[in-house]
Design a protein around this motif. Sequence first.
Motif, mmCIF file in Angstrom:
data_model
loop_
_atom_site.group_PDB
_atom_site.id
_atom_site.type_symbol
_atom_site.label_atom_id
_atom_site.label_comp_id
_atom_site.label_asym_id
_atom_site.label_seq_id
_atom_site.Cartn_x
_atom_site.Cartn_y
_atom_site.Cartn_z
ATOM 1 N N PRO A 58 -25.682 54.455 47.314
ATOM 2 C CA PRO A 58 -24.783 53.323 47.078
ATOM 3 C C PRO A 58 -23.334 53.722 46.839
ATOM 4 C CG PRO A 58 -26.192 53.699 45.169
ATOM 5 C CD PRO A 58 -26.707 54.572 46.267
ATOM 6 N N ASP A 59 -23.089 54.977 46.485
ATOM 7 C CA ASP A 59 -21.716 55.435 46.257
ATOM 8 C C ASP A 59 -21.158 56.194 47.457
ATOM 9 O OD1 ASP A 59 -21.682 54.419 43.612
ATOM 10 O OD2 ASP A 59 -22.726 56.199 42.883
ATOM 11 N N GLY A 60 -21.888 56.205 48.550
ATOM 12 C CA GLY A 60 -21.413 56.882 49.756
ATOM 13 C C GLY A 60 -20.232 56.150 50.368
ATOM 14 N N THR A 61 -19.420 56.877 51.111
ATOM 15 C CA THR A 61 -18.226 56.310 51.727
ATOM 16 C C THR A 61 -18.212 56.597 53.225
ATOM 17 O OG1 THR A 61 -16.873 58.293 51.430
ATOM 18 C CG2 THR A 61 -16.961 56.733 49.578
ATOM 19 N N THR A 62 -17.313 55.923 53.930
ATOM 20 C CA THR A 62 -17.174 56.194 55.362
ATOM 21 C C THR A 62 -16.627 57.604 55.591
ATOM 22 O OG1 THR A 62 -15.001 55.118 55.304
ATOM 23 C CG2 THR A 62 -16.872 53.780 56.009
ATOM 24 N N ALA A 63 -15.862 58.125 54.626
ATOM 25 C CA ALA A 63 -15.365 59.504 54.755
ATOM 26 C C ALA A 63 -16.512 60.506 54.768
ATOM 27 C CB ALA A 63 -14.401 59.823 53.617
ATOM 28 N N ASP A 64 -17.591 60.203 54.027
ATOM 29 C CA ASP A 64 -18.761 61.085 54.005
ATOM 30 C C ASP A 64 -19.417 61.193 55.383
ATOM 31 O OD1 ASP A 64 -18.372 61.383 51.289
ATOM 32 O OD2 ASP A 64 -19.831 59.834 50.746
ATOM 33 N N LEU A 65 -19.176 60.206 56.228
ATOM 34 C CA LEU A 65 -19.821 60.172 57.540
ATOM 35 C C LEU A 65 -19.116 61.032 58.577
ATOM 36 C CD1 LEU A 65 -20.549 56.326 57.802
ATOM 37 C CD2 LEU A 65 -22.174 58.118 57.199
ATOM 38 N N PRO A 81 -18.792 64.256 59.311
ATOM 39 C CA PRO A 81 -19.528 65.277 60.079
ATOM 40 C C PRO A 81 -20.507 64.681 61.089
ATOM 41 C CG PRO A 81 -19.539 65.799 57.731
ATOM 42 C CD PRO A 81 -19.039 64.406 57.852
ATOM 43 N N VAL A 82 -21.204 63.609 60.692
ATOM 44 C CA VAL A 82 -22.186 63.026 61.616
ATOM 45 C C VAL A 82 -21.503 62.206 62.700
ATOM 46 C CG1 VAL A 82 -24.208 63.064 60.139
ATOM 47 C CG2 VAL A 82 -22.593 61.209 59.897
ATOM 48 N N VAL A 83 -20.353 61.624 62.389
ATOM 49 C CA VAL A 83 -19.579 60.923 63.415
ATOM 50 C C VAL A 83 -19.142 61.912 64.492
ATOM 51 C CG1 VAL A 83 -17.369 59.787 63.886
ATOM 52 C CG2 VAL A 83 -18.788 58.995 61.999
ATOM 53 N N ALA A 84 -18.658 63.077 64.056
ATOM 54 C CA ALA A 84 -18.250 64.108 65.014
ATOM 55 C C ALA A 84 -19.435 64.587 65.852
ATOM 56 C CB ALA A 84 -17.618 65.285 64.272
ATOM 57 N N ALA A 85 -20.590 64.761 65.198
ATOM 58 C CA ALA A 85 -21.789 65.206 65.921
ATOM 59 C C ALA A 85 -22.243 64.161 66.929
ATOM 60 C CB ALA A 85 -22.906 65.506 64.925
ATOM 61 N N ALA A 86 -22.164 62.882 66.559
ATOM 62 C CA ALA A 86 -22.562 61.805 67.470
ATOM 63 C C ALA A 86 -21.628 61.738 68.668
ATOM 64 C CB ALA A 86 -22.575 60.480 66.724
ATOM 65 N N HIS A 87 -20.337 61.928 68.439
ATOM 66 C CA HIS A 87 -19.380 61.947 69.553
ATOM 67 C C HIS A 87 -19.689 63.110 70.493
ATOM 68 C CE1 HIS A 87 -16.625 58.697 68.857
ATOM 69 N NE2 HIS A 87 -16.342 59.087 67.613
ATOM 70 N N ALA A 88 -19.936 64.293 69.919
ATOM 71 C CA ALA A 88 -20.186 65.480 70.733
ATOM 72 C C ALA A 88 -21.439 65.328 71.588
ATOM 73 C CB ALA A 88 -20.307 66.709 69.840
ATOM 74 N N ALA A 89 -22.431 64.609 71.063
ATOM 75 C CA ALA A 89 -23.696 64.438 71.775
ATOM 76 C C ALA A 89 -23.755 63.158 72.592
ATOM 77 C CB ALA A 89 -24.857 64.444 70.775
ATOM 78 N N GLN A 90 -22.658 62.407 72.581
ATOM 79 C CA GLN A 90 -22.648 61.093 73.238
ATOM 80 C C GLN A 90 -23.852 60.278 72.743
ATOM 81 O OE1 GLN A 90 -22.425 61.605 77.503
ATOM 82 N NE2 GLN A 90 -20.822 63.151 77.343
ATOM 83 N N GLY A 91 -24.045 60.346 71.440
ATOM 84 C CA GLY A 91 -25.258 59.775 70.863
ATOM 85 C C GLY A 91 -25.046 58.497 70.093
ATOM 86 N N ARG A 92 -26.122 58.067 69.463
ATOM 87 C CA ARG A 92 -26.132 56.878 68.624
ATOM 88 C C ARG A 92 -26.158 57.317 67.167
ATOM 89 N NH1 ARG A 92 -30.537 54.254 68.407
ATOM 90 N NH2 ARG A 92 -29.716 52.152 68.101
ATOM 91 N N LEU A 93 -25.497 56.519 66.322
ATOM 92 C CA LEU A 93 -25.474 56.809 64.896
ATOM 93 C C LEU A 93 -26.008 55.601 64.136
ATOM 94 C CD1 LEU A 93 -24.703 58.788 62.693
ATOM 95 C CD2 LEU A 93 -22.399 57.842 62.693
ATOM 96 N N CYS A 94 -27.130 55.803 63.469
ATOM 97 C CA CYS A 94 -27.747 54.738 62.675
ATOM 98 C C CYS A 94 -27.601 55.101 61.198
ATOM 99 C CB CYS A 94 -29.223 54.586 63.035
ATOM 100 S SG CYS A 94 -29.496 54.157 64.773
ATOM 101 N N VAL A 95 -26.986 54.206 60.442
ATOM 102 C CA VAL A 95 -26.727 54.457 59.027
ATOM 103 C C VAL A 95 -27.550 53.494 58.191
ATOM 104 C CG1 VAL A 95 -24.982 54.603 57.222
ATOM 105 C CG2 VAL A 95 -24.383 55.191 59.584
ATOM 106 N N MET A 96 -28.230 54.035 57.204
ATOM 107 C CA MET A 96 -29.037 53.227 56.296
ATOM 108 C C MET A 96 -28.516 53.424 54.877
ATOM 109 S SD MET A 96 -33.194 53.121 56.096
ATOM 110 C CE MET A 96 -34.044 51.673 55.481
ATOM 111 N N HIS A 97 -27.997 52.352 54.280
ATOM 112 C CA HIS A 97 -27.494 52.399 52.914
ATOM 113 C C HIS A 97 -28.648 52.075 51.963
ATOM 114 C CE1 HIS A 97 -23.278 52.746 54.076
ATOM 115 N NE2 HIS A 97 -23.515 51.825 55.012
ATOM 116 N N LEU A 98 -28.940 52.992 51.057
ATOM 117 C CA LEU A 98 -30.077 52.845 50.151
ATOM 118 C C LEU A 98 -29.596 52.540 48.736
ATOM 119 C CD1 LEU A 98 -32.161 55.920 51.362
ATOM 120 C CD2 LEU A 98 -32.274 53.572 52.177
#
Length: 283
Positions: free
Chosen positions: A12-19, A21-38
Motif C-alpha cells: 500500500p505504500d508503493g509508488t510509481t517510482a518503485d516501478l 526497474p520493471v517498467v524498463a524491463a517491460a519496455h526492453a521485452a516489448q512486454g506487458r506489465l500487470c501491477v497488483m496493489h495489495l
Amino acid sequence: MKNTTILVLQGPDGTTADLAPVVAAAHAAQGRLCVMHLGPVPLLTFTMTAAPYAVPVIPESWIEKRNEMAKRLSVKQSETRDHLVKEGLTGEVSTLCVEPAAMHDQVAIRALFADLSVVQNSLRSDSNAFDNVVYGLLFEAPGPVILNAEARKNALAPETVMIAWNSSIHAARAVRAALPFLKSAKEVLIASFDADPSRYGDGDNPGADLATWLSHHGCTVTVEEYVTGRKSTAQAIEARAQEHNVDLVVMGAYGRSHWSERFFGGTTNAMVKQQGMPVLLAH
C-alpha cells in the motif's frame, strides 16, 4: 525475453517510482506489465447476537479499516494506470484488500499467466502479507519470483548472475526459469557451497554438467566451489555475491519443508528475508 508478461506485487505504500526497474524491463521485452496493489487488513473477529437467532456482528472498527485501505488502494490503482499509459505500456492494474492469510491463492491465480513475478519491498511492511504472497507464488504458481529488484539497477537486466547450485531439482528448475537472464548476461557464475559430489551423482566437479549445458546456450560460465566455514549457507551466498558484484542470484527454493524452514530456519528463509541482494527463486 520478448513479449514477457511481468506481474508486480506492490504494498500500500508503493509508488510509481518503485516501478521504474520493471517498467524498463517491460519496455526492453516489448512486454506487458500487470501491477497488483495489495492491502492487508486485520483479522476479522466478530461477535454473535443473543439466541435464538445468533446473527454474527462485524465490528464497525474493522469495516472502517477495511474501507480506508480500499480507498488507499483505489488511489494507487488510478495513479499506476495513468503511469502505464504515460509509459506506453499495455497491461492491467488491480487491487486486493484482504487478510494476509487469504492472499496466497489470490496472487497465485494472477500469476498463472505471468512469465515472471516481482515482489516489491513495499509489501514487507506487513511480514505476514509478504510471506503469504511469496508462498503463494512459489508453491501455487508456475513461474519464478524475483525479490529485492530495487537493490540493484540491473537486477532485471543482469550483466553478472550467480547460480547457487546444489544439483537439486529445485535448483535446476530455477536455472531453467532464469535461462533468458542467463543467456543475456555477460557472465554466469555457478557457485557450489560445501559440495558433496556423491550426493546427487553430479560427477567429480559439481556444476560441471550445468556449465556444459549453459555453455551450449551461449553463456559465458565460471564454476567455483566454496566452503561456508563458520557462516551459514545464506551468509556465504550473500558474501560471494557481494564479492563478485553480481546483479542477480538464482537459486532453488524450499528444498525441504516450507514449514520446517519457517520455524527452524534455513537457506531459503534467510534469502527471502534479506533485502540487500536481488534473488530469483523457483520451487
